[in-house]
Design an enzyme around this catalytic site. Sequence first.
Site, PDB file in Angstrom:
ATOM      1  N   GLY A  14      53.396   8.083  39.647  1.00 17.41           N
ATOM      2  CA  GLY A  14      52.144   8.591  40.193  1.00 17.41           C
ATOM      3  C   GLY A  14      50.968   8.239  39.310  1.00 17.41           C
ATOM      4  O   GLY A  14      50.045   9.038  39.117  1.00 17.41           O
ATOM      5  N   THR A  16      48.396   6.297  39.557  1.00 14.10           N
ATOM      6  CA  THR A  16      47.056   6.018  40.068  1.00 14.10           C
ATOM      7  C   THR A  16      46.348   7.268  40.594  1.00 14.10           C
ATOM      8  O   THR A  16      45.203   7.181  41.035  1.00 14.10           O
ATOM      9  CB  THR A  16      47.112   4.954  41.182  1.00 14.10           C
ATOM     10  OG1 THR A  16      47.966   5.420  42.238  1.00 14.10           O
ATOM     11  CG2 THR A  16      47.654   3.640  40.636  1.00 14.10           C
ATOM     12  N   ASN A  83      55.281  12.092  36.937  1.00 14.87           N
ATOM     13  CA  ASN A  83      54.045  12.783  37.314  1.00 14.87           C
ATOM     14  C   ASN A  83      53.807  12.838  38.822  1.00 14.87           C
ATOM     15  O   ASN A  83      53.048  13.679  39.302  1.00 14.87           O
ATOM     16  CB  ASN A  83      52.861  12.088  36.627  1.00 14.87           C
ATOM     17  CG  ASN A  83      51.526  12.540  37.152  1.00 14.87           C
ATOM     18  OD1 ASN A  83      51.107  13.673  36.920  1.00 14.87           O
ATOM     19  ND2 ASN A  83      50.853  11.662  37.889  1.00 14.87           N
ATOM     20  N   TYR A 148      56.608  24.167  47.422  1.00 17.66           N
ATOM     21  CA  TYR A 148      55.996  23.648  46.197  1.00 17.66           C
ATOM     22  C   TYR A 148      56.393  24.489  44.988  1.00 17.66           C
ATOM     23  O   TYR A 148      56.799  23.962  43.949  1.00 17.66           O
ATOM     24  CB  TYR A 148      54.482  23.630  46.371  1.00 17.66           C
ATOM     25  CG  TYR A 148      53.732  23.037  45.208  1.00 17.66           C
ATOM     26  CD1 TYR A 148      53.666  21.656  45.032  1.00 17.66           C
ATOM     27  CD2 TYR A 148      53.075  23.851  44.285  1.00 17.66           C
ATOM     28  CE1 TYR A 148      52.970  21.104  43.971  1.00 17.66           C
ATOM     29  CE2 TYR A 148      52.378  23.301  43.220  1.00 17.66           C
ATOM     30  CZ  TYR A 148      52.325  21.930  43.067  1.00 17.66           C
ATOM     31  OH  TYR A 148      51.641  21.386  42.009  1.00 17.66           O
ATOM     32  N   ALA A 150      58.982  26.448  44.523  1.00 18.83           N
ATOM     33  CA  ALA A 150      60.400  26.304  44.176  1.00 18.83           C
ATOM     34  C   ALA A 150      60.678  24.970  43.500  1.00 18.83           C
ATOM     35  O   ALA A 150      61.456  24.899  42.538  1.00 18.83           O
ATOM     36  CB  ALA A 150      61.253  26.445  45.439  1.00 18.83           C
ATOM     37  N   LYS A 152      58.639  23.138  41.692  1.00 17.15           N
ATOM     38  CA  LYS A 152      58.092  23.120  40.340  1.00 17.15           C
ATOM     39  C   LYS A 152      58.864  24.057  39.407  1.00 17.15           C
ATOM     40  O   LYS A 152      59.053  23.764  38.224  1.00 17.15           O
ATOM     41  CB  LYS A 152      56.608  23.507  40.374  1.00 17.15           C
ATOM     42  CG  LYS A 152      55.723  22.464  41.040  1.00 17.15           C
ATOM     43  CD  LYS A 152      55.767  21.126  40.314  1.00 17.15           C
ATOM     44  CE  LYS A 152      54.748  20.141  40.846  1.00 17.15           C
ATOM     45  NZ  LYS A 152      54.749  18.852  40.122  1.00 17.15           N
ATOM     46  N   ILE A 181      42.810  22.050  38.772  1.00 15.21           N
ATOM     47  CA  ILE A 181      42.278  20.893  38.065  1.00 15.21           C
ATOM     48  C   ILE A 181      41.411  20.065  39.010  1.00 15.21           C
ATOM     49  O   ILE A 181      41.873  19.661  40.086  1.00 15.21           O
ATOM     50  CB  ILE A 181      43.419  20.019  37.501  1.00 15.21           C
ATOM     51  CG1 ILE A 181      44.380  20.855  36.637  1.00 15.21           C
ATOM     52  CG2 ILE A 181      42.851  18.843  36.720  1.00 15.21           C
ATOM     53  CD1 ILE A 181      43.747  21.497  35.422  1.00 15.21           C
TER      54      ILE A 181
END
Length: 236
Positions: A14, A16, A83, A148, A150, A152, A181
Site C-alpha cells: 500500500g 502509494t 500497510n 474492520y 476485528a 485490526k 489521520i
Amino acid sequence: MSTDLTGRVALVTGATGGIGAALVDRLLEAGATIVGTTRDAAKAERDDRYSLIEADATDRASAARVVEEVERRHGAVDVLVPNAGSGTTRTLPDTTDEDWDEAIAVNLTAPFLLARAAVPRMADRRFGRVLFVSSLAAFTGGAIGPHYAASKAGLQGLVGFLASRYAASGVTVNAIAPALITGTTMGDALPDDAAAHIPVGRMGTTSEVAELAVAMLGNGYLTGKTMLLDGGLLAR
C-alpha cells in the site's frame, strides 16, 4: 539520533496511499532501499532505491510472490510493513459477508502471509523488523464497522505470537495503531467536527505516523508492542 537503515531493504505494501507514501519518504531519508506494492499497474516502475510492483492484497498467492521478487532484486527483505488496508463504513446489520471477507483478507490475512514468507528468512539472517498497521479500532471497536475492528484486532495476536518466538533471532515485531489521520481515505471522509473530540485539538498527519513508524523500526529493543497514535483519545 535519527534512524539509520542504510543498506536495509524494506517491503511496504500500500505504498502509494497517504500513510504508505509518507512512510516511503521517511524510509528513504533513513537510507533504506524500498520496494512498495500498488494495485495500479501503471505505477509499477523502479529506480535505484525505490521501486513499485503490482500486487493485490486479496490475492493469497501474491504475498509469497512479492517477497520472492524483493529477494530476487535485492537479496533480502530486512524490513516488512504490511500497510495496505481496507475498510468501508458499515453498521452491524449492513456488514455483508463480502465486507467481512475483504477486510479480513486485506487487513489480517495478507499481513500474516507476508510475515510467514519473510520472517523465517529474517531469522536465518539474524535481523528483521516487522511493523503491522493496526488501528485504534482494535481497542475500542471504532466507527468503521465490526469487520474492520476485528481485522485490526487480529494483528495484535499476530504481534504477540511472532515477537515472542523470533526476538532471540534478531527479529522485532510490533504494530502501530493510528487514528483520525488527515491525508488518508478514512480520515478525509470524517465529518468536519471530528477534531473536536480529540484531546490535542486536531487530527494527526501522515508524516507523524511515518515518523513514529520509522522510529519503531529503528529500535532493536522494542518488540511485541502496539503503539497508539491517537491524539490522546485512549489514555492507557
